[in-house]
Write an enzyme that holds these catalytic residues in place. Structure first.
Site, PDB file in Angstrom:
ATOM      1  N   LYS A 117      46.443  10.768  47.404  1.00 57.10           N
ATOM      2  CA  LYS A 117      45.697  10.833  46.441  1.00 57.10           C
ATOM      3  C   LYS A 117      46.185  10.851  45.017  1.00 57.10           C
ATOM      4  CE  LYS A 117      45.273  15.745  47.519  1.00 57.10           C
ATOM      5  NZ  LYS A 117      46.260  15.825  48.768  1.00 57.10           N
ATOM      6  N   ASN A 140      43.792  18.215  40.282  1.00 63.86           N
ATOM      7  CA  ASN A 140      44.615  18.675  41.142  1.00 63.86           C
ATOM      8  C   ASN A 140      46.218  18.127  40.728  1.00 63.86           C
ATOM      9  OD1 ASN A 140      45.672  20.482  43.486  1.00 63.86           O
ATOM     10  ND2 ASN A 140      46.188  18.168  44.191  1.00 63.86           N
ATOM     11  N   HIS A 185      47.817  22.126  55.924  1.00 68.96           N
ATOM     12  CA  HIS A 185      47.208  23.580  55.402  1.00 68.96           C
ATOM     13  C   HIS A 185      46.657  24.201  56.571  1.00 68.96           C
ATOM     14  CE1 HIS A 185      48.108  21.997  51.348  1.00 68.96           C
ATOM     15  NE2 HIS A 185      47.216  21.210  51.619  1.00 68.96           N
TER      16      HIS A 185
END
Length: 446
Positions: A117, A140, A185
Protein backbone atom coordinates in the site's frame (compact mmCIF):
# COMPACT_ATOMS: atom_id res chain seq x y z
CA UNK A 1 -20.62 16.86 34.15
CA UNK A 2 -20.27 15.99 30.45
CA UNK A 3 -19.06 18.81 28.20
CA UNK A 4 -21.36 18.53 25.17
CA UNK A 5 -18.49 19.39 22.77
CA UNK A 6 -15.46 17.80 24.50
CA UNK A 7 -13.33 15.68 22.15
CA UNK A 8 -10.97 13.31 23.95
CA UNK A 9 -7.96 12.22 21.89
CA UNK A 10 -6.76 8.77 22.93
CA UNK A 11 -3.06 8.28 22.21
CA UNK A 12 -0.41 10.98 21.81
CA UNK A 13 1.69 9.88 18.87
CA UNK A 14 2.00 11.71 15.55
CA UNK A 15 -1.63 11.04 14.60
CA UNK A 16 -2.96 11.99 18.04
CA UNK A 17 -1.13 15.31 17.96
CA UNK A 18 -2.51 16.03 14.48
CA UNK A 19 -6.03 15.48 15.89
CA UNK A 20 -5.37 17.89 18.77
CA UNK A 21 -4.04 20.50 16.37
CA UNK A 22 -7.00 20.13 14.03
CA UNK A 23 -9.74 20.06 16.68
CA UNK A 24 -8.25 23.04 18.52
CA UNK A 25 -8.19 25.03 15.28
CA UNK A 26 -11.88 24.14 14.80
CA UNK A 27 -12.66 25.59 18.24
CA UNK A 28 -13.49 22.34 20.07
CA UNK A 29 -12.48 21.80 23.69
CA UNK A 30 -9.91 18.97 23.63
CA UNK A 31 -8.35 16.66 26.19
CA UNK A 32 -5.80 13.86 25.79
CA UNK A 33 -5.20 10.55 27.52
CA UNK A 34 -2.41 8.02 26.93
CA UNK A 35 -1.42 4.77 28.64
CA UNK A 36 2.24 5.83 28.53
CA UNK A 37 3.81 8.21 31.05
CA UNK A 38 5.97 9.86 28.37
CA UNK A 39 4.28 9.57 24.96
CA UNK A 40 6.35 10.71 21.95
CA UNK A 41 4.54 14.02 21.27
CA UNK A 42 4.10 15.16 24.89
CA UNK A 43 6.69 17.93 24.76
CA UNK A 44 5.26 19.45 21.59
CA UNK A 45 1.72 19.25 22.98
CA UNK A 46 2.73 21.05 26.18
CA UNK A 47 4.59 23.74 24.25
CA UNK A 48 1.89 24.45 21.67
CA UNK A 49 -1.32 23.54 23.52
CA UNK A 50 -0.69 24.29 27.22
CA UNK A 51 -4.45 24.64 27.82
CA UNK A 52 -5.20 21.03 26.80
CA UNK A 53 -5.80 18.67 29.72
CA UNK A 54 -3.53 15.60 29.61
CA UNK A 55 -3.99 12.38 31.61
CA UNK A 56 -1.08 9.90 31.35
CA UNK A 57 -0.08 6.48 32.66
CA UNK A 58 -3.40 4.84 31.77
CA UNK A 59 -6.59 5.65 29.88
CA UNK A 60 -8.50 7.91 32.26
CA UNK A 61 -12.06 6.51 32.38
CA UNK A 62 -13.51 9.62 34.04
CA UNK A 63 -12.15 11.75 31.22
CA UNK A 64 -13.36 9.26 28.59
CA UNK A 65 -16.88 9.24 30.04
CA UNK A 66 -17.02 13.05 29.91
CA UNK A 67 -16.38 13.08 26.15
CA UNK A 68 -18.91 13.82 23.44
CA UNK A 69 -16.65 11.79 21.12
CA UNK A 70 -13.46 9.74 21.44
CA UNK A 71 -10.83 10.24 18.74
CA UNK A 72 -8.74 7.07 19.00
CA UNK A 73 -5.27 6.80 17.47
CA UNK A 74 -4.77 3.80 15.14
CA UNK A 75 -2.15 2.25 17.41
CA UNK A 76 -4.77 1.69 20.12
CA UNK A 77 -7.34 -1.09 19.83
CA UNK A 78 -10.98 -0.10 20.24
CA UNK A 79 -11.28 -3.40 22.18
CA UNK A 80 -9.16 -1.81 24.91
CA UNK A 81 -11.45 -2.18 27.99
CA UNK A 82 -11.52 1.54 28.81
CA UNK A 83 -12.64 2.33 25.23
CA UNK A 84 -14.96 -0.67 24.88
CA UNK A 85 -16.77 0.50 28.04
CA UNK A 86 -17.50 3.86 26.41
CA UNK A 87 -18.73 2.16 23.22
CA UNK A 88 -21.24 0.25 25.40
CA UNK A 89 -22.36 3.65 26.75
CA UNK A 90 -22.93 4.82 23.14
CA UNK A 91 -20.13 7.38 23.17
CA UNK A 92 -19.04 7.69 19.50
CA UNK A 93 -15.53 6.40 18.72
CA UNK A 94 -13.84 7.75 15.59
CA UNK A 95 -10.31 8.23 14.26
CA UNK A 96 -8.38 10.87 12.36
CA UNK A 97 -9.64 9.66 8.96
CA UNK A 98 -13.26 10.18 10.04
CA UNK A 99 -12.41 13.78 11.04
CA UNK A 100 -10.73 14.16 7.65
CA UNK A 101 -13.76 12.69 5.84
CA UNK A 102 -16.17 15.11 7.53
CA UNK A 103 -14.19 18.13 6.43
CA UNK A 104 -12.44 17.36 3.14
CA UNK A 105 -13.80 19.23 0.09
CA UNK A 106 -11.79 17.60 -2.72
CA UNK A 107 -11.73 14.07 -4.23
CA UNK A 108 -9.94 11.27 -2.38
CA UNK A 109 -8.19 8.17 -3.72
CA UNK A 110 -7.64 5.64 -0.91
CA UNK A 111 -5.39 2.57 -0.79
CA UNK A 112 -5.22 -0.27 1.71
CA UNK A 113 -4.01 -3.88 1.66
CA UNK A 114 -1.79 -6.18 3.66
CA UNK A 115 1.19 -5.45 1.39
CA UNK A 116 2.22 -2.85 -1.16
CA UNK A 117 0.00 0.00 0.00
CA UNK A 118 2.84 2.47 0.64
CA UNK A 119 4.33 1.78 -2.79
CA UNK A 120 0.97 2.16 -4.56
CA UNK A 121 0.10 5.31 -2.59
CA UNK A 122 3.41 6.92 -3.52
CA UNK A 123 3.15 5.72 -7.12
CA UNK A 124 -0.39 7.11 -7.37
CA UNK A 125 0.84 10.48 -6.12
CA UNK A 126 3.56 10.40 -8.77
CA UNK A 127 1.10 9.46 -11.56
CA UNK A 128 -1.52 12.05 -10.60
CA UNK A 129 1.00 14.84 -10.03
CA UNK A 130 2.61 14.24 -13.43
CA UNK A 131 -0.88 14.28 -14.96
CA UNK A 132 -1.38 17.83 -13.70
CA UNK A 133 -3.20 17.38 -10.39
CA UNK A 134 -2.25 19.38 -7.30
CA UNK A 135 -1.86 16.34 -5.06
CA UNK A 136 -1.40 15.78 -1.34
CA UNK A 137 -0.24 12.30 -0.26
CA UNK A 138 -0.30 10.89 3.28
CA UNK A 139 -2.44 9.15 5.89
CA UNK A 140 -0.86 6.01 7.29
CA UNK A 141 2.18 6.89 5.16
CA UNK A 142 4.10 10.08 5.92
CA UNK A 143 1.98 13.12 6.79
CA UNK A 144 -1.18 12.55 8.90
CA UNK A 145 -4.33 13.07 6.83
CA UNK A 146 -5.60 16.07 8.83
CA UNK A 147 -2.40 17.98 8.09
CA UNK A 148 -2.96 17.58 4.35
CA UNK A 149 -6.21 19.57 4.19
CA UNK A 150 -5.83 22.95 2.51
CA UNK A 151 -7.50 25.13 -0.14
CA UNK A 152 -4.88 24.64 -2.85
CA UNK A 153 -5.07 20.86 -3.44
CA UNK A 154 -7.46 19.27 -5.89
CA UNK A 155 -6.78 15.59 -5.04
CA UNK A 156 -5.87 13.69 -1.87
CA UNK A 157 -4.24 10.25 -2.00
CA UNK A 158 -4.35 8.34 1.29
CA UNK A 159 -2.78 5.15 2.52
CA UNK A 160 -5.16 3.68 5.11
CA UNK A 161 -4.51 0.90 7.61
CA UNK A 162 -7.14 -1.54 8.87
CA UNK A 163 -6.90 0.24 12.23
CA UNK A 164 -7.79 3.58 10.64
CA UNK A 165 -10.64 2.05 8.64
CA UNK A 166 -12.21 0.54 11.80
CA UNK A 167 -13.04 4.02 13.08
CA UNK A 168 -14.01 5.56 9.71
CA UNK A 169 -17.68 5.80 8.77
CA UNK A 170 -18.30 8.55 6.21
CA UNK A 171 -15.26 8.64 3.91
CA UNK A 172 -16.38 8.99 0.29
CA UNK A 173 -13.70 7.92 -2.18
CA UNK A 174 -13.39 8.88 -5.82
CA UNK A 175 -11.56 5.57 -6.22
CA UNK A 176 -10.25 3.02 -3.72
CA UNK A 177 -8.53 -0.36 -3.62
CA UNK A 178 -7.82 -3.17 -1.18
CA UNK A 179 -4.66 -4.51 -2.81
CA UNK A 180 -4.49 -7.94 -1.18
CA UNK A 181 -5.12 -9.87 2.01
CA UNK A 182 -2.72 -11.97 4.04
CA UNK A 183 -2.89 -12.56 7.79
CA UNK A 184 -1.45 -9.59 9.71
CA UNK A 185 -1.93 -8.05 13.14
CA UNK A 186 -3.35 -11.32 14.42
CA UNK A 187 -2.26 -10.13 17.85
CA UNK A 188 -5.02 -7.51 17.54
CA UNK A 189 -7.79 -9.31 15.62
CA UNK A 190 -9.72 -12.30 16.95
CA UNK A 191 -9.70 -14.00 13.53
CA UNK A 192 -8.81 -13.31 9.90
CA UNK A 193 -12.36 -12.36 8.86
CA UNK A 194 -12.40 -9.53 11.39
CA UNK A 195 -9.25 -8.13 9.76
CA UNK A 196 -10.74 -8.56 6.27
CA UNK A 197 -13.97 -6.81 7.32
CA UNK A 198 -11.95 -3.82 8.50
CA UNK A 199 -10.12 -3.64 5.16
CA UNK A 200 -13.35 -3.89 3.15
CA UNK A 201 -14.64 -0.68 4.73
CA UNK A 202 -12.51 1.15 2.14
CA UNK A 203 -15.13 0.29 -0.50
CA UNK A 204 -18.03 1.97 1.33
CA UNK A 205 -19.25 5.09 -0.52
CA UNK A 206 -16.70 4.52 -3.31
CA UNK A 207 -17.49 5.87 -6.78
CA UNK A 208 -14.90 3.84 -8.74
CA UNK A 209 -13.73 0.68 -6.91
CA UNK A 210 -10.61 -1.24 -7.99
CA UNK A 211 -10.09 -4.90 -7.06
CA UNK A 212 -7.32 -7.51 -7.21
CA UNK A 213 -8.75 -10.24 -9.45
CA UNK A 214 -6.11 -12.70 -8.16
CA UNK A 215 -7.18 -12.36 -4.52
CA UNK A 216 -10.89 -12.95 -3.94
CA UNK A 217 -10.48 -12.42 -0.19
CA UNK A 218 -9.53 -8.80 -0.82
CA UNK A 219 -13.00 -7.93 -2.11
CA UNK A 220 -14.94 -10.83 -0.61
CA UNK A 221 -18.73 -10.66 -0.91
CA UNK A 222 -18.77 -6.85 -1.00
CA UNK A 223 -21.75 -5.49 -2.94
CA UNK A 224 -20.37 -2.78 -5.25
CA UNK A 225 -22.68 -0.02 -6.46
CA UNK A 226 -20.67 0.31 -9.68
CA UNK A 227 -18.74 -2.46 -11.50
CA UNK A 228 -15.11 -2.49 -10.29
CA UNK A 229 -12.04 -2.25 -12.49
CA UNK A 230 -9.69 -5.14 -11.80
CA UNK A 231 -6.00 -5.93 -12.07
CA UNK A 232 -4.34 -9.34 -12.35
CA UNK A 233 -0.95 -10.92 -12.98
CA UNK A 234 -2.65 -13.07 -15.62
CA UNK A 235 -3.80 -11.97 -19.09
CA UNK A 236 -6.54 -9.40 -18.48
CA UNK A 237 -10.05 -9.27 -19.89
CA UNK A 238 -11.44 -6.15 -21.57
CA UNK A 239 -11.09 -2.94 -19.46
CA UNK A 240 -8.98 -4.82 -16.88
CA UNK A 241 -5.22 -4.48 -16.33
CA UNK A 242 -2.75 -7.35 -16.26
CA UNK A 243 0.31 -9.01 -17.82
CA UNK A 244 0.50 -10.32 -21.39
CA UNK A 245 3.22 -12.40 -23.00
CA UNK A 246 3.79 -11.46 -26.63
CA UNK A 247 6.63 -12.66 -28.91
CA UNK A 248 8.87 -13.59 -25.99
CA UNK A 249 8.30 -10.30 -24.16
CA UNK A 250 6.17 -9.62 -21.05
CA UNK A 251 3.97 -6.51 -21.11
CA UNK A 252 1.76 -4.51 -18.79
CA UNK A 253 -1.55 -4.66 -20.64
CA UNK A 254 -5.14 -3.45 -20.67
CA UNK A 255 -7.37 -6.09 -22.19
CA UNK A 256 -5.62 -7.25 -25.36
CA UNK A 257 -3.64 -4.02 -25.69
CA UNK A 258 0.06 -4.12 -24.78
CA UNK A 259 0.96 -1.01 -22.79
CA UNK A 260 4.60 -1.24 -21.66
CA UNK A 261 7.22 -4.00 -21.58
CA UNK A 262 8.00 -5.00 -18.01
CA UNK A 263 11.72 -4.51 -18.75
CA UNK A 264 10.92 -0.75 -18.89
CA UNK A 265 9.41 -0.78 -15.38
CA UNK A 266 12.02 0.21 -12.75
CA UNK A 267 10.16 -1.75 -10.03
CA UNK A 268 11.15 -5.40 -10.41
CA UNK A 269 9.32 -8.56 -9.43
CA UNK A 270 5.77 -9.76 -10.04
CA UNK A 271 4.54 -8.29 -6.74
CA UNK A 272 5.81 -4.90 -7.92
CA UNK A 273 4.15 -5.32 -11.32
CA UNK A 274 0.90 -5.92 -9.40
CA UNK A 275 1.47 -2.62 -7.58
CA UNK A 276 1.98 -0.79 -10.89
CA UNK A 277 -1.13 -2.39 -12.41
CA UNK A 278 -3.14 -1.33 -9.36
CA UNK A 279 -1.94 2.24 -9.87
CA UNK A 280 -2.92 2.18 -13.55
CA UNK A 281 -6.36 0.80 -12.64
CA UNK A 282 -6.93 3.48 -10.00
CA UNK A 283 -5.84 6.27 -12.32
CA UNK A 284 -7.78 5.09 -15.35
CA UNK A 285 -10.93 4.58 -13.26
CA UNK A 286 -11.02 8.32 -12.54
CA UNK A 287 -10.06 9.40 -16.04
CA UNK A 288 -6.30 9.94 -15.83
CA UNK A 289 -4.74 9.29 -19.24
CA UNK A 290 -3.14 5.84 -19.49
CA UNK A 291 -0.49 7.26 -21.83
CA UNK A 292 0.48 9.89 -19.24
CA UNK A 293 0.64 7.26 -16.48
CA UNK A 294 2.83 4.89 -18.51
CA UNK A 295 5.39 7.62 -19.02
CA UNK A 296 5.38 8.29 -15.27
CA UNK A 297 5.72 4.59 -14.41
CA UNK A 298 9.13 4.53 -16.12
CA UNK A 299 10.43 7.27 -13.78
CA UNK A 300 9.13 5.85 -10.47
CA UNK A 301 11.96 4.17 -8.55
CA UNK A 302 9.97 2.92 -5.56
CA UNK A 303 10.36 3.46 -1.82
CA UNK A 304 13.22 2.75 0.58
CA UNK A 305 13.09 -0.60 2.40
CA UNK A 306 10.66 -2.15 -0.13
CA UNK A 307 12.65 -4.61 -2.26
CA UNK A 308 15.26 -1.86 -2.53
CA UNK A 309 18.40 -2.83 -4.41
CA UNK A 310 21.44 -2.19 -2.19
CA UNK A 311 24.56 -3.47 -3.96
CA UNK A 312 26.09 -6.08 -6.21
CA UNK A 313 28.95 -7.85 -4.44
CA UNK A 314 30.89 -10.42 -6.50
CA UNK A 315 27.92 -11.00 -8.81
CA UNK A 316 25.40 -11.30 -5.95
CA UNK A 317 22.61 -8.73 -5.74
CA UNK A 318 21.47 -7.67 -2.25
CA UNK A 319 17.96 -6.33 -1.58
CA UNK A 320 16.57 -4.54 1.46
CA UNK A 321 12.91 -5.46 2.02
CA UNK A 322 12.82 -4.50 5.70
CA UNK A 323 9.25 -3.20 5.28
CA UNK A 324 8.16 -6.85 4.97
CA UNK A 325 6.83 -6.95 8.52
CA UNK A 326 4.38 -9.81 7.88
CA UNK A 327 4.39 -13.23 6.26
CA UNK A 328 2.38 -12.17 3.20
CA UNK A 329 4.82 -9.42 2.35
CA UNK A 330 7.84 -11.73 2.56
CA UNK A 331 5.98 -14.34 0.51
CA UNK A 332 5.19 -11.72 -2.15
CA UNK A 333 8.87 -10.72 -2.34
CA UNK A 334 10.02 -14.33 -2.77
CA UNK A 335 7.41 -15.11 -5.44
CA UNK A 336 8.08 -11.73 -7.03
CA UNK A 337 11.86 -11.92 -7.34
CA UNK A 338 12.40 -15.72 -7.50
CA UNK A 339 11.24 -16.18 -11.12
CA UNK A 340 13.20 -13.13 -12.31
CA UNK A 341 16.71 -14.34 -11.43
CA UNK A 342 19.12 -16.92 -12.80
CA UNK A 343 20.39 -18.11 -9.44
CA UNK A 344 18.63 -18.79 -6.13
CA UNK A 345 17.50 -16.65 -3.20
CA UNK A 346 19.07 -16.52 0.22
CA UNK A 347 16.44 -15.27 2.64
CA UNK A 348 17.21 -13.35 5.84
CA UNK A 349 14.20 -13.31 8.17
CA UNK A 350 13.22 -12.92 11.81
CA UNK A 351 12.14 -10.51 14.52
CA UNK A 352 8.82 -10.23 16.38
CA UNK A 353 6.32 -12.55 14.72
CA UNK A 354 3.00 -11.02 15.91
CA UNK A 355 1.43 -14.51 16.30
CA UNK A 356 1.84 -15.12 12.56
CA UNK A 357 1.60 -18.53 10.88
CA UNK A 358 5.05 -18.87 9.31
CA UNK A 359 4.17 -22.16 7.64
CA UNK A 360 2.51 -20.05 4.92
CA UNK A 361 6.07 -19.23 3.71
CA UNK A 362 6.86 -22.91 3.19
CA UNK A 363 5.87 -23.21 -0.48
CA UNK A 364 7.65 -20.03 -1.58
CA UNK A 365 10.82 -20.97 0.30
CA UNK A 366 10.80 -24.53 -1.06
CA UNK A 367 10.48 -23.27 -4.64
CA UNK A 368 12.96 -20.38 -4.75
CA UNK A 369 15.17 -20.25 -1.63
CA UNK A 370 18.41 -22.19 -1.28
CA UNK A 371 19.12 -21.13 2.34
CA UNK A 372 17.09 -19.41 5.07
CA UNK A 373 19.11 -17.50 7.66
CA UNK A 374 17.12 -16.58 10.77
CA UNK A 375 17.81 -14.15 13.60
CA UNK A 376 15.80 -12.32 16.24
CA UNK A 377 13.18 -13.06 18.88
CA UNK A 378 11.05 -15.59 16.98
CA UNK A 379 13.76 -17.30 14.92
CA UNK A 380 13.06 -20.72 16.46
CA UNK A 381 9.32 -20.49 15.69
CA UNK A 382 10.13 -19.70 12.06
CA UNK A 383 12.72 -22.50 11.91
CA UNK A 384 10.13 -25.03 13.14
CA UNK A 385 7.53 -23.81 10.62
CA UNK A 386 9.97 -24.00 7.68
CA UNK A 387 11.72 -27.24 8.59
CA UNK A 388 12.20 -29.30 5.42
CA UNK A 389 11.58 -26.46 2.98
CA UNK A 390 15.27 -25.45 2.63
CA UNK A 391 18.47 -25.56 4.68
CA UNK A 392 18.06 -23.31 7.74
CA UNK A 393 20.80 -21.45 9.58
CA UNK A 394 20.17 -19.67 12.90
CA UNK A 395 22.26 -16.53 13.55
CA UNK A 396 22.83 -14.45 16.67
CA UNK A 397 22.00 -11.12 15.04
CA UNK A 398 21.60 -9.36 11.70
CA UNK A 399 25.36 -8.79 11.31
CA UNK A 400 26.04 -12.52 11.67
CA UNK A 401 23.15 -13.34 9.33
CA UNK A 402 24.57 -11.08 6.60
CA UNK A 403 28.04 -12.55 7.00
CA UNK A 404 26.59 -16.06 6.73
CA UNK A 405 24.69 -15.11 3.58
CA UNK A 406 27.83 -13.66 2.01
CA UNK A 407 29.62 -16.97 2.55
CA UNK A 408 26.78 -19.00 0.96
CA UNK A 409 25.95 -16.80 -2.03
CA UNK A 410 27.33 -17.46 -5.50
CA UNK A 411 27.29 -15.19 -8.57
CA UNK A 412 23.73 -14.97 -9.93
CA UNK A 413 22.15 -15.44 -6.50
CA UNK A 414 20.15 -12.79 -4.66
CA UNK A 415 20.27 -12.15 -0.91
CA UNK A 416 17.13 -10.49 0.41
CA UNK A 417 16.31 -9.19 3.87
CA UNK A 418 12.55 -9.84 3.98
CA UNK A 419 11.97 -10.46 7.69
CA UNK A 420 8.24 -11.42 7.79
CA UNK A 421 8.33 -9.91 11.30
CA UNK A 422 8.19 -6.64 13.16
CA UNK A 423 11.54 -5.11 14.07
CA UNK A 424 11.10 -3.94 17.66
CA UNK A 425 13.05 -6.79 19.29
CA UNK A 426 16.34 -5.34 18.00
CA UNK A 427 15.62 -2.06 16.17
CA UNK A 428 13.67 1.18 16.59
CA UNK A 429 11.51 0.41 13.56
CA UNK A 430 11.68 -1.22 10.12
CA UNK A 431 13.54 1.81 8.72
CA UNK A 432 16.30 1.45 11.32
CA UNK A 433 16.54 -2.28 10.56
CA UNK A 434 16.86 -1.58 6.84
CA UNK A 435 19.50 1.10 7.36
CA UNK A 436 21.60 -1.21 9.54
CA UNK A 437 21.31 -3.96 6.92
CA UNK A 438 22.39 -1.64 4.09
CA UNK A 439 25.32 -0.36 6.11
CA UNK A 440 26.54 -3.92 6.75
CA UNK A 441 26.13 -4.89 3.07
CA UNK A 442 27.94 -1.78 1.85
CA UNK A 443 30.71 -2.70 4.26
CA UNK A 444 31.02 -6.04 2.44
CA UNK A 445 31.09 -4.24 -0.90
CA UNK A 446 33.92 -1.96 0.17
Amino acid sequence: MKNSDLKVVVGLGKTGLSCVRYLSAQGYPVAVTDSRLDPPELKELQENFPHVEVQLGGFNEKLLSDASELVVSPGISIKEPAIANQIKRNIPVIGDIELFARNVKRPVIAITGSNGKSTVTSLMGHLASNAGYKVKVGGNLGIPALELIDDTSDLYILELSSFQLETTHSLRCWSSVNLNISPDHMDRYAHLQEYIDAKLRIYRHCDHPVINLDDSQSYGAFKFDTPPVGFTLKEPQERMFGLRADRGEMYLAQGKKNLLPTKSVPLKGHHQYANVLAGLALGSSVGISVESMLQSVTTFKGLPHRCQWVANVNGVNWYNDSKATNVGSAQAAIFGIGPEINGKLILLAGGQGKNADFSELYGAVQKYVKTVILYGQDKQLIAEALEGSAPIVVADDLQTAVEGAAEQAKAGDVVILSPACASFDMFRNFEHRGEVFMEIVRGLAS
